[in-house]
Design a protein around this motif. Structure first.
Motif, short mmCIF file in Angstrom:
data_model
loop_
_atom_site.label_atom_id
_atom_site.label_comp_id
_atom_site.label_asym_id
_atom_site.label_seq_id
_atom_site.Cartn_x
_atom_site.Cartn_y
_atom_site.Cartn_z
N GLY A 182 11.24 5.81 -28.93
CA GLY A 182 12.23 5.10 -27.56
C GLY A 182 11.37 4.67 -26.42
O GLY A 182 11.89 4.30 -25.50
N LEU A 183 10.10 4.55 -26.53
CA LEU A 183 9.04 4.15 -25.53
C LEU A 183 8.35 2.89 -26.11
O LEU A 183 7.74 2.13 -24.96
CB LEU A 183 8.00 5.32 -25.59
N GLY A 184 8.42 2.27 -27.14
CA GLY A 184 7.70 1.24 -27.55
C GLY A 184 7.97 0.01 -26.83
O GLY A 184 7.11 -0.60 -26.23
N LEU A 185 9.26 -0.44 -26.52
CA LEU A 185 9.61 -1.45 -25.77
C LEU A 185 9.42 -1.26 -24.37
O LEU A 185 9.07 -2.26 -23.58
CB LEU A 185 11.11 -2.16 -26.24
N ALA A 186 9.49 -0.33 -23.77
CA ALA A 186 9.03 0.15 -22.36
C ALA A 186 7.66 -0.10 -22.18
O ALA A 186 7.17 -0.61 -20.99
CB ALA A 186 9.52 1.81 -21.71
N ILE A 187 6.73 -0.01 -23.11
CA ILE A 187 5.48 -0.18 -23.17
C ILE A 187 4.96 -1.52 -23.17
O ILE A 187 4.20 -2.24 -22.37
CB ILE A 187 4.69 0.79 -24.11
N VAL A 188 5.80 -2.08 -24.11
CA VAL A 188 5.48 -3.61 -24.04
C VAL A 188 5.86 -4.25 -23.00
O VAL A 188 5.09 -5.13 -22.34
CB VAL A 188 6.72 -4.27 -25.48
N LYS A 189 7.05 -4.04 -22.12
CA LYS A 189 7.43 -4.57 -20.93
C LYS A 189 6.31 -4.43 -19.89
O LYS A 189 5.92 -5.01 -19.10
CB LYS A 189 8.68 -4.14 -20.35
N ARG A 190 5.72 -3.09 -19.96
CA ARG A 190 4.75 -2.68 -18.88
C ARG A 190 3.54 -3.49 -19.10
O ARG A 190 2.96 -3.84 -18.08
CB ARG A 190 4.44 -1.34 -18.83
N LEU A 191 3.13 -3.65 -20.14
CA LEU A 191 1.86 -4.40 -20.57
C LEU A 191 1.94 -5.77 -20.19
O LEU A 191 1.07 -6.55 -19.81
CB LEU A 191 1.41 -3.97 -22.06
N CYS A 192 3.11 -6.40 -20.64
CA CYS A 192 3.45 -7.76 -20.29
C CYS A 192 3.24 -8.02 -18.62
O CYS A 192 2.68 -8.98 -18.28
CB CYS A 192 5.02 -8.18 -20.72
N HIS A 193 3.86 -6.96 -17.91
CA HIS A 193 3.86 -7.04 -16.69
C HIS A 193 2.52 -7.13 -15.91
O HIS A 193 1.87 -7.88 -15.15
CB HIS A 193 4.62 -6.10 -15.91
N ALA A 194 1.50 -6.18 -16.72
CA ALA A 194 0.18 -5.87 -16.16
C ALA A 194 -0.59 -7.19 -16.56
O ALA A 194 -1.68 -7.61 -16.01
CB ALA A 194 -0.19 -4.62 -17.07
N VAL A 195 -0.46 -8.03 -17.42
CA VAL A 195 -1.22 -9.32 -17.75
C VAL A 195 -0.40 -10.36 -17.43
O VAL A 195 -0.81 -11.64 -17.70
CB VAL A 195 -1.69 -9.39 -19.39
N GLY A 196 0.63 -10.32 -16.38
CA GLY A 196 1.20 -11.59 -15.97
C GLY A 196 2.29 -12.27 -16.93
O GLY A 196 2.54 -13.46 -16.56
#
Length: 189
Positions: free
Chosen positions: A142-156
């Motif tokens: 239940g965390l995979g897509l939350a991680i994807v979103k945070r990483l996307c934000h981190a790299v712009g």
């Protein structure tokens, strides 16, 4: 259960590291096709087990400016989810195309179960599961897509989804162009 707890711990640790990051991530010129190939290699055993074909429509020479670890995690997770929530004998594909401003749109496409459009706004929340029974059986935290979103934000980058029940899903990641990267490198997460 032990495997599920280990996966949950790893995902929580990864999220806390992303959240604690005080400076932007290192940005390098990367071959996008090789990142997608690695994601496919990680998911190949599950694809073969479910008789799912993996197709890449990413130009072999397509270069992007981003963080390799972040992109590896983003696309590894999206391909893994596409495989988890696809029907046996299906197909998972990735395609990339240029957009204005030097941006690149990458789409991870499956012909699986799909997601009700009313839930699209929630699927990137921590611990949110569309189908709790199917997610647990597939081994999700239940965390995979939350991680994807945070990483996307981190790299712009940005991420969104197009999906309908029974029609599959398209997860779209819009990678920034060079001008957008300058802002990402200078700003904290």
């Amino acid at each position: 259960n032990a495997q599920r707890l280990i996966a949950l711990f790893d995902d929580l640790l990864h999220l806390s590291r992303i959240d604690a990051q005080e400076v932007g991530m290192d940005i390098d010129e990367l071959n996008l096709s090789s990142v997608i190939k690695e994601a496919f290699d990680k998911g190949r055993a599950r694809a073969e087990e479910k008789d799912i074909s993996l197709q890449s429509y990413v130009d072999e020479d397509l270069m992007v400016q981003s963080n390799r670890d972040a992109l590896g995690h983003i696309f590894g997770n999206l391909v893994e989810n596409a495989l988890k929530y696809s029907h046996e004998g299906g197909m998972v594909s990735v395609r990339a195309s240029h957009r204005d401003g030097g941006r690149v749109l990458v789409e991870v496409i499956d012909v699986g179960y799909g997601i009700d459009p009313a839930l699209h706004g929630r699927i990137f929340e921590r611990f949110y599961r569309v189908d709790k029974g199917r997610s647990r059986a597939a081994g999700g935290t239940g965390l995979g897509l939350a991680i994807v979103k945070r990483l996307c934000h981190a790299v712009g980058a940005s991420v969104d989804v197009k999906s309908k029940p029974g029609k599959g899903s398209i997860f779209r990641v819009l990678l920034p162009g060079s001008a957008d990267l300058a802002k990402t490198i200078m700003s904290p997460i």
